[in-house]
Motif scaffolding. Structure first.
Motif, PDB file in Angstrom:
ATOM      1  N   LEU A  38       0.840  -1.192   0.000  1.00  0.00           N
ATOM      2  CA  LEU A  38       0.000   0.000   0.000  1.00  0.00           C
ATOM      3  C   LEU A  38       0.874   1.240   0.000  1.00  0.00           C
ATOM      4  CD1 LEU A  38      -2.661  -1.158   2.597  1.00  0.00           C
ATOM      5  CD2 LEU A  38      -3.052  -0.759   0.155  1.00  0.00           C
ATOM      6  N   ILE A  39       0.465   2.231  -0.782  1.00  0.00           N
ATOM      7  CA  ILE A  39       1.212   3.484  -0.868  1.00  0.00           C
ATOM      8  C   ILE A  39       0.284   4.658  -0.591  1.00  0.00           C
ATOM      9  CG2 ILE A  39       2.984   2.625  -2.439  1.00  0.00           C
ATOM     10  CD1 ILE A  39       1.411   3.940  -4.752  1.00  0.00           C
ATOM     11  N   ASP A  40       0.858   5.743  -0.093  1.00  0.00           N
ATOM     12  CA  ASP A  40       0.062   6.933   0.188  1.00  0.00           C
ATOM     13  C   ASP A  40       0.018   7.843  -1.041  1.00  0.00           C
ATOM     14  OD1 ASP A  40       2.501   8.291   0.082  1.00  0.00           O
ATOM     15  OD2 ASP A  40       2.671   8.524   2.254  1.00  0.00           O
ATOM     16  N   GLN A  41      -0.474   9.057  -0.854  1.00  0.00           N
ATOM     17  CA  GLN A  41      -0.633   9.965  -1.992  1.00  0.00           C
ATOM     18  C   GLN A  41       0.695  10.441  -2.560  1.00  0.00           C
ATOM     19  OE1 GLN A  41      -3.546  12.588   0.128  1.00  0.00           O
ATOM     20  NE2 GLN A  41      -4.814  12.256  -1.690  1.00  0.00           N
ATOM     21  N   ASN A  42       1.779  10.240  -1.800  1.00  0.00           N
ATOM     22  CA  ASN A  42       3.116  10.573  -2.288  1.00  0.00           C
ATOM     23  C   ASN A  42       3.849   9.343  -2.821  1.00  0.00           C
ATOM     24  OD1 ASN A  42       3.002  13.384  -1.552  1.00  0.00           O
ATOM     25  ND2 ASN A  42       3.250  12.746   0.587  1.00  0.00           N
ATOM     26  N   ASN A  43       3.115   8.242  -2.964  1.00  0.00           N
ATOM     27  CA  ASN A  43       3.661   6.973  -3.462  1.00  0.00           C
ATOM     28  C   ASN A  43       4.696   6.363  -2.510  1.00  0.00           C
ATOM     29  OD1 ASN A  43       1.996   7.368  -5.628  1.00  0.00           O
ATOM     30  ND2 ASN A  43       3.619   7.491  -7.168  1.00  0.00           N
ATOM     31  N   MET A  88       2.149   1.644 -14.359  1.00  0.00           N
ATOM     32  CA  MET A  88       3.280   1.530 -13.440  1.00  0.00           C
ATOM     33  C   MET A  88       3.545   2.896 -12.807  1.00  0.00           C
ATOM     34  SD  MET A  88       4.085  -1.680 -13.856  1.00  0.00           S
ATOM     35  CE  MET A  88       5.652  -1.752 -12.969  1.00  0.00           C
ATOM     36  N   VAL A  89       3.895   2.885 -11.523  1.00  0.00           N
ATOM     37  CA  VAL A  89       4.241   4.120 -10.821  1.00  0.00           C
ATOM     38  C   VAL A  89       5.533   3.904 -10.038  1.00  0.00           C
ATOM     39  CG1 VAL A  89       1.864   4.956 -10.637  1.00  0.00           C
ATOM     40  CG2 VAL A  89       2.798   3.487  -8.836  1.00  0.00           C
ATOM     41  N   GLU A  90       6.268   4.977  -9.850  1.00  0.00           N
ATOM     42  CA  GLU A  90       7.478   4.910  -9.032  1.00  0.00           C
ATOM     43  C   GLU A  90       7.070   4.996  -7.571  1.00  0.00           C
ATOM     44  OE1 GLU A  90      11.630   6.696 -10.012  1.00  0.00           O
ATOM     45  OE2 GLU A  90      10.607   8.161  -8.721  1.00  0.00           O
ATOM     46  N   VAL A  91       7.564   4.047  -6.758  1.00  0.00           N
ATOM     47  CA  VAL A  91       7.186   3.984  -5.345  1.00  0.00           C
ATOM     48  C   VAL A  91       8.444   4.026  -4.480  1.00  0.00           C
ATOM     49  CG1 VAL A  91       5.065   2.724  -5.833  1.00  0.00           C
ATOM     50  CG2 VAL A  91       7.156   1.448  -5.332  1.00  0.00           C
ATOM     51  N   THR A  92       8.252   4.402  -3.219  1.00  0.00           N
ATOM     52  CA  THR A  92       9.370   4.567  -2.299  1.00  0.00           C
ATOM     53  C   THR A  92       9.213   3.633  -1.101  1.00  0.00           C
ATOM     54  OG1 THR A  92       9.569   6.896  -2.910  1.00  0.00           O
ATOM     55  CG2 THR A  92      10.640   6.217  -0.865  1.00  0.00           C
ATOM     56  N   VAL A  93      10.288   2.893  -0.820  1.00  0.00           N
ATOM     57  CA  VAL A  93      10.394   2.085   0.393  1.00  0.00           C
ATOM     58  C   VAL A  93      11.643   2.563   1.123  1.00  0.00           C
ATOM     59  CG1 VAL A  93      10.565  -0.229   1.380  1.00  0.00           C
ATOM     60  CG2 VAL A  93       9.354   0.104  -0.796  1.00  0.00           C
ATOM     61  N   TRP A  94      11.448   3.286   2.214  1.00  0.00           N
ATOM     62  CA  TRP A  94      12.557   3.935   2.914  1.00  0.00           C
ATOM     63  C   TRP A  94      13.340   4.807   1.936  1.00  0.00           C
ATOM     64  CZ3 TRP A  94      11.481   4.275   7.703  1.00  0.00           C
ATOM     65  CH2 TRP A  94      10.866   3.220   8.368  1.00  0.00           C
ATOM     66  N   GLN A 101       3.104  -1.820  -9.938  1.00  0.00           N
ATOM     67  CA  GLN A 101       1.983  -1.832 -10.873  1.00  0.00           C
ATOM     68  C   GLN A 101       0.685  -1.636 -10.095  1.00  0.00           C
ATOM     69  OE1 GLN A 101       1.924  -5.337 -13.315  1.00  0.00           O
ATOM     70  NE2 GLN A 101       0.070  -4.760 -14.416  1.00  0.00           N
ATOM     71  N   LEU A 102      -0.073  -0.615 -10.454  1.00  0.00           N
ATOM     72  CA  LEU A 102      -1.344  -0.374  -9.778  1.00  0.00           C
ATOM     73  C   LEU A 102      -2.275  -1.560  -9.995  1.00  0.00           C
ATOM     74  CD1 LEU A 102      -1.926   3.396 -10.619  1.00  0.00           C
ATOM     75  CD2 LEU A 102      -1.219   2.422  -8.424  1.00  0.00           C
ATOM     76  N   VAL A 103      -2.965  -1.980  -8.941  1.00  0.00           N
ATOM     77  CA  VAL A 103      -3.763  -3.204  -8.992  1.00  0.00           C
ATOM     78  C   VAL A 103      -5.159  -2.952  -9.538  1.00  0.00           C
ATOM     79  CG1 VAL A 103      -4.817  -5.013  -7.577  1.00  0.00           C
ATOM     80  CG2 VAL A 103      -2.425  -4.364  -7.212  1.00  0.00           C
ATOM     81  N   SER A 104      -5.936  -2.100  -8.889  1.00  0.00           N
ATOM     82  CA  SER A 104      -7.299  -1.814  -9.339  1.00  0.00           C
ATOM     83  C   SER A 104      -7.873  -0.672  -8.530  1.00  0.00           C
ATOM     84  CB  SER A 104      -8.204  -3.043  -9.199  1.00  0.00           C
ATOM     85  OG  SER A 104      -8.474  -3.317  -7.835  1.00  0.00           O
ATOM     86  N   SER A 105      -8.835   0.020  -9.095  1.00  0.00           N
ATOM     87  CA  SER A 105      -9.513   1.091  -8.363  1.00  0.00           C
ATOM     88  C   SER A 105     -10.353   0.516  -7.226  1.00  0.00           C
ATOM     89  CB  SER A 105     -10.390   1.900  -9.317  1.00  0.00           C
ATOM     90  OG  SER A 105     -11.348   1.074  -9.956  1.00  0.00           O
ATOM     91  N   ALA A 106     -10.890  -0.699  -7.421  1.00  0.00           N
ATOM     92  CA  ALA A 106     -11.682  -1.328  -6.356  1.00  0.00           C
ATOM     93  C   ALA A 106     -10.817  -1.607  -5.132  1.00  0.00           C
ATOM     94  CB  ALA A 106     -12.316  -2.621  -6.868  1.00  0.00           C
ATOM     95  N   ALA A 107      -9.583  -2.082  -5.347  1.00  0.00           N
ATOM     96  CA  ALA A 107      -8.677  -2.330  -4.229  1.00  0.00           C
ATOM     97  C   ALA A 107      -8.320  -1.019  -3.530  1.00  0.00           C
ATOM     98  CB  ALA A 107      -7.420  -3.039  -4.719  1.00  0.00           C
ATOM     99  N   MET A 124       4.428  -5.917  -7.422  1.00  0.00           N
ATOM    100  CA  MET A 124       5.738  -5.981  -8.068  1.00  0.00           C
ATOM    101  C   MET A 124       5.765  -7.155  -9.043  1.00  0.00           C
ATOM    102  SD  MET A 124       9.593  -6.489  -6.496  1.00  0.00           S
ATOM    103  CE  MET A 124       9.752  -4.835  -5.817  1.00  0.00           C
ATOM    104  N   PRO A 125       5.700  -6.889 -10.337  1.00  0.00           N
ATOM    105  CA  PRO A 125       5.783  -7.977 -11.309  1.00  0.00           C
ATOM    106  C   PRO A 125       7.205  -8.541 -11.400  1.00  0.00           C
ATOM    107  CG  PRO A 125       5.580  -5.873 -12.429  1.00  0.00           C
ATOM    108  CD  PRO A 125       5.456  -5.587 -10.968  1.00  0.00           C
ATOM    109  N   ASP A 126       7.322  -9.695 -12.047  1.00  0.00           N
ATOM    110  CA  ASP A 126       8.608 -10.388 -12.102  1.00  0.00           C
ATOM    111  C   ASP A 126       9.687  -9.594 -12.814  1.00  0.00           C
ATOM    112  OD1 ASP A 126       7.506 -12.531 -10.771  1.00  0.00           O
ATOM    113  OD2 ASP A 126       7.199 -13.754 -12.563  1.00  0.00           O
ATOM    114  N   ASN A 127       9.294  -8.702 -13.741  1.00  0.00           N
ATOM    115  CA  ASN A 127      10.312  -7.973 -14.499  1.00  0.00           C
ATOM    116  C   ASN A 127      10.856  -6.749 -13.771  1.00  0.00           C
ATOM    117  OD1 ASN A 127       8.004  -6.414 -14.753  1.00  0.00           O
ATOM    118  ND2 ASN A 127       8.290  -5.972 -16.927  1.00  0.00           N
TER     119      ASN A 127
END
Length: 273
Positions: A38-43, A88-94, A101-107, A124-127
């Protein structure tokens, strides 16, 4: 003799875990482990550190996808194993950035309602290849959306010793390990630099500095004093407390509860304050 006593995966980072009897080892850890986040509005990633109620969102593996149940109201969400979007979106972990990859609007809607703030679910897809910190691991080692490493190992003896010191049973789920083993002395894992399970080699690269999550009751989402209070008295160094060993690995295959762990190399253990 050292033996695996439990295996855990955490398909969605910082949600509840799943205990397994058998787990497949992939290039970036156990299959399905922390492949969603899960990511926030700042990814930026969202965790129990800010939202302890995430402990009450429990995933389970279903044939058609990952099902998450909110224990507070018993609502459920089914997440197909393949995302329903191609975005696809750039996300930050620490301090790391990687792609998700965004999953769905329902999620997104379901989790936003569960946490009371806007958030999105990514996969996170395999590639997508996220490298492990090069200061502690050679090039080419990967992890998923974990904090930093593909595996965490803890001995049951360590948890038993901690529980005795704290004067109450401390559930191992507070520490979110992947591999739990029996046999050996408490905190033996601190010094395990190379061991094998079947044909897979594991290497201990860094003992695990613990965040506030061990102080969250995983059944109630309440913050409590133990075990962090007790750990501060004997597992502290440089204002951090430590428990468990972070691992990298060579090889793929399967792990099973009951498998023997063969230790090939040990190092002197840390000296704590």
């Amino acid at each position: 003799m050292l033996q695996i006593s439990a295996l855990y995966i955490y398909p969605i980072k910082s949600l509840g875990g799943i205990i397994l009897n058998t787990a497949k080892v992939t290039d970036r850890g156990l299959e399905c482990d922390r492949r969603w986040m899960l990511i926030d509005q700042n990814n930026r990633f969202i965790s129990q550190r800010e939202h302890p109620e995430m402990a009450l969102l429990r995933p389970s593996i279903m044939p058609e996808g990952l099902q998450v149940t909110n224990l507070r109201n018993n609502s459920t969400l089914l997440i197909p194993y393949q995302p329903l979007t191609n975005k696809m979106v750039e996300v930050t972990v620490w301090d790391d950035t990687t792609m998700g990859q965004l999953v769905s609007s329902a999620a997104d809607e379901w989790f936003s309602n569960a946490l009371g703030e806007p958030c999105r679910l990514v996969y996170m897809p395999d590639n997508i290849h996220r490298p492990v910190d090069p200061d502690y691991a050679p090039d080419g080692k990967l992890t998923s959306f974990s904090d930093a490493y593909p595996f965490l190992v803890i001995s049951q003896a360590s948890i038993d010793d901690l529980s005795a010191r704290a004067g109450e049973p401390i559930p191992i789920n507070r520490f979110r390990p992947n591999i739990v083993f029996t046999g050996g002395e408490p905190y033996m894992e601190d010094g395990m630099t190379h061991f094998t399970i079947g044909a897979i080699d594991f290497y201990g690269v860094k003992i695990c500095a613990r965040c506030p999550i061990p102080g969250i009751n995983q059944n109630t989402a309440q913050r409590v004093k133990e075990p962090l209070k007790t750990m501060a008295g004997y597992r502290r160094k440089n204002n951090k407390v430590y428990l468990g060993q972070n691992l990298i690995h060579n090889g793929e295959g399967s792990l099973h509860v009951g498998d023997t762990i063969t230790v090939l190399d040990m190092k002197p253990v840390e000296v704590f304050e």
